[in-house]
Design a protein around this motif. Structure first.
Motif, mmCIF file in Angstrom:
data_model
loop_
_atom_site.group_PDB
_atom_site.id
_atom_site.type_symbol
_atom_site.label_atom_id
_atom_site.label_comp_id
_atom_site.label_asym_id
_atom_site.label_seq_id
_atom_site.Cartn_x
_atom_site.Cartn_y
_atom_site.Cartn_z
ATOM 1 N N GLY A 104 0.819 -1.210 0.000
ATOM 2 C CA GLY A 104 0.000 0.000 0.000
ATOM 3 C C GLY A 104 0.848 1.253 0.000
ATOM 4 O O GLY A 104 1.699 1.437 -0.858
ATOM 5 N N SER A 105 0.664 2.082 1.001
ATOM 6 C CA SER A 105 1.402 3.342 1.052
ATOM 7 C C SER A 105 2.794 3.188 1.661
ATOM 8 O O SER A 105 3.607 4.100 1.584
ATOM 9 C CB SER A 105 0.613 4.375 1.864
ATOM 10 O OG SER A 105 0.472 3.926 3.196
ATOM 11 N N SER A 106 3.098 2.043 2.267
ATOM 12 C CA SER A 106 4.405 1.830 2.872
ATOM 13 C C SER A 106 5.393 1.301 1.832
ATOM 14 O O SER A 106 5.114 0.337 1.123
ATOM 15 C CB SER A 106 4.320 0.829 4.026
ATOM 16 O OG SER A 106 5.615 0.541 4.505
ATOM 17 N N ARG A 107 6.548 1.935 1.753
ATOM 18 C CA ARG A 107 7.613 1.488 0.842
ATOM 19 C C ARG A 107 8.747 0.829 1.611
ATOM 20 O O ARG A 107 9.817 0.603 1.090
ATOM 21 C CB ARG A 107 8.138 2.682 0.041
ATOM 22 C CG ARG A 107 7.079 3.332 -0.808
ATOM 23 C CD ARG A 107 7.618 4.450 -1.642
ATOM 24 N NE ARG A 107 8.575 5.278 -0.913
ATOM 25 C CZ ARG A 107 8.737 6.574 -1.081
ATOM 26 N NH1 ARG A 107 8.007 7.215 -1.941
ATOM 27 N NH2 ARG A 107 9.634 7.237 -0.389
ATOM 28 N N PHE A 108 8.513 0.506 2.871
ATOM 29 C CA PHE A 108 9.530 -0.028 3.771
ATOM 30 C C PHE A 108 9.536 -1.545 3.718
ATOM 31 O O PHE A 108 8.489 -2.180 3.747
ATOM 32 C CB PHE A 108 9.237 0.463 5.191
ATOM 33 C CG PHE A 108 10.323 0.182 6.170
ATOM 34 C CD1 PHE A 108 11.567 0.790 6.060
ATOM 35 C CD2 PHE A 108 10.110 -0.682 7.228
ATOM 36 C CE1 PHE A 108 12.564 0.542 6.978
ATOM 37 C CE2 PHE A 108 11.103 -0.931 8.149
ATOM 38 C CZ PHE A 108 12.335 -0.325 8.024
ATOM 39 N N GLN A 109 10.736 -2.129 3.674
ATOM 40 C CA GLN A 109 10.861 -3.577 3.610
ATOM 41 C C GLN A 109 11.952 -4.039 4.564
ATOM 42 O O GLN A 109 12.999 -3.402 4.679
ATOM 43 C CB GLN A 109 11.217 -4.018 2.191
ATOM 44 C CG GLN A 109 11.351 -5.515 2.037
ATOM 45 C CD GLN A 109 11.591 -5.920 0.590
ATOM 46 O OE1 GLN A 109 11.381 -5.144 -0.323
ATOM 47 N NE2 GLN A 109 12.025 -7.127 0.394
ATOM 48 N N VAL A 110 11.699 -5.167 5.235
ATOM 49 C CA VAL A 110 12.688 -5.796 6.098
ATOM 50 C C VAL A 110 12.734 -7.277 5.750
ATOM 51 O O VAL A 110 11.693 -7.937 5.678
ATOM 52 C CB VAL A 110 12.342 -5.642 7.600
ATOM 53 C CG1 VAL A 110 13.396 -6.323 8.462
ATOM 54 C CG2 VAL A 110 12.192 -4.180 7.974
ATOM 55 N N ASP A 111 13.947 -7.780 5.518
ATOM 56 C CA ASP A 111 14.150 -9.205 5.267
ATOM 57 C C ASP A 111 15.170 -9.739 6.255
ATOM 58 O O ASP A 111 16.120 -9.038 6.625
ATOM 59 C CB ASP A 111 14.706 -9.448 3.854
ATOM 60 C CG ASP A 111 13.732 -9.074 2.766
ATOM 61 O OD1 ASP A 111 12.546 -9.390 2.899
ATOM 62 O OD2 ASP A 111 14.168 -8.456 1.778
ATOM 63 N N SER A 112 15.003 -10.980 6.658
ATOM 64 C CA SER A 112 16.038 -11.702 7.388
ATOM 65 C C SER A 112 16.719 -12.600 6.354
ATOM 66 O O SER A 112 16.049 -13.400 5.688
ATOM 67 C CB SER A 112 15.429 -12.540 8.511
ATOM 68 O OG SER A 112 16.444 -13.286 9.161
ATOM 69 N N VAL A 113 18.028 -12.436 6.216
ATOM 70 C CA VAL A 113 18.760 -13.191 5.193
ATOM 71 C C VAL A 113 19.848 -14.015 5.872
ATOM 72 O O VAL A 113 20.650 -13.480 6.644
ATOM 73 C CB VAL A 113 19.393 -12.261 4.136
ATOM 74 C CG1 VAL A 113 20.038 -13.083 3.019
ATOM 75 C CG2 VAL A 113 18.357 -11.305 3.567
ATOM 76 N N ARG A 114 19.855 -15.311 5.603
ATOM 77 C CA ARG A 114 20.865 -16.224 6.167
ATOM 78 C C ARG A 114 21.762 -16.689 5.035
ATOM 79 O O ARG A 114 21.282 -17.259 4.052
ATOM 80 C CB ARG A 114 20.194 -17.410 6.843
ATOM 81 C CG ARG A 114 21.176 -18.403 7.448
ATOM 82 C CD ARG A 114 20.438 -19.408 8.311
ATOM 83 N NE ARG A 114 21.272 -20.496 8.765
ATOM 84 C CZ ARG A 114 22.097 -20.438 9.800
ATOM 85 N NH1 ARG A 114 22.238 -19.324 10.468
ATOM 86 N NH2 ARG A 114 22.798 -21.497 10.157
#
Length: 136
Positions: A32-42
């Protein structure tokens, strides 16, 4: 407010973005209006991203293991659990696990207004990987 307790899928990192084995768990996605992303990467030992850059920068927070990060034109830095790395907007960089250790980090980034999340560059060559000092 939305609280999610459902397990999030973990998928293999795309091979055109990573050399070696890595797995991505999407913590938050652009919505939606949020362009924020967080991933956990191993990352498996020795696995690393290709050169890439983010239009609004990226923050990495290491949660487990030992890794490496390098910005173009600089030496490599060792990163460990508890370390936080800020990468400037548009700065070419790569990151991944040290040769003998798994490494997991949270990757925080925001997409640009036009939706651009990251630009993929070339694979890191062995010459580039071995160039420059290793900063503890």
């Amino acid at each position: 407010m939305h609280v999610s307790r459902t397990p999030r899928p973990i998928s293999a990192a795309p091979p055109d973005w990573v050399d070696g084995a890595a797995w991505v768990e999407e913590i938050t996605t652009i919505d939606g209006s949020s362009r924020f992303q967080v991933d956990s990467v191993r990352f498996a030992p020795g696995a690393r991203t290709v050169w890439h850059r983010h239009p609004l920068g990226q923050v990495l927070h290491v949660t487990e293991g030992v890794g490496l990060v390098q910005c173009r034109g600089e030496g490599k830095h060792t990163i460990r659990a508890g370390d936080t790395v800020r990468i400037a907007p548009g700065e070419w960089h790569w990151h991944g696990a040290a040769p003998t250790s798994f490494m997991t980090h949270l990757a925080f980034q925001e997409a640009a207004a036009d939706g651009t999340e990251a630009e993929r560059g070339a694979r890191v060559t062995e010459t580039e990987d071995s160039a420059g000092p290793l900063t503890p």
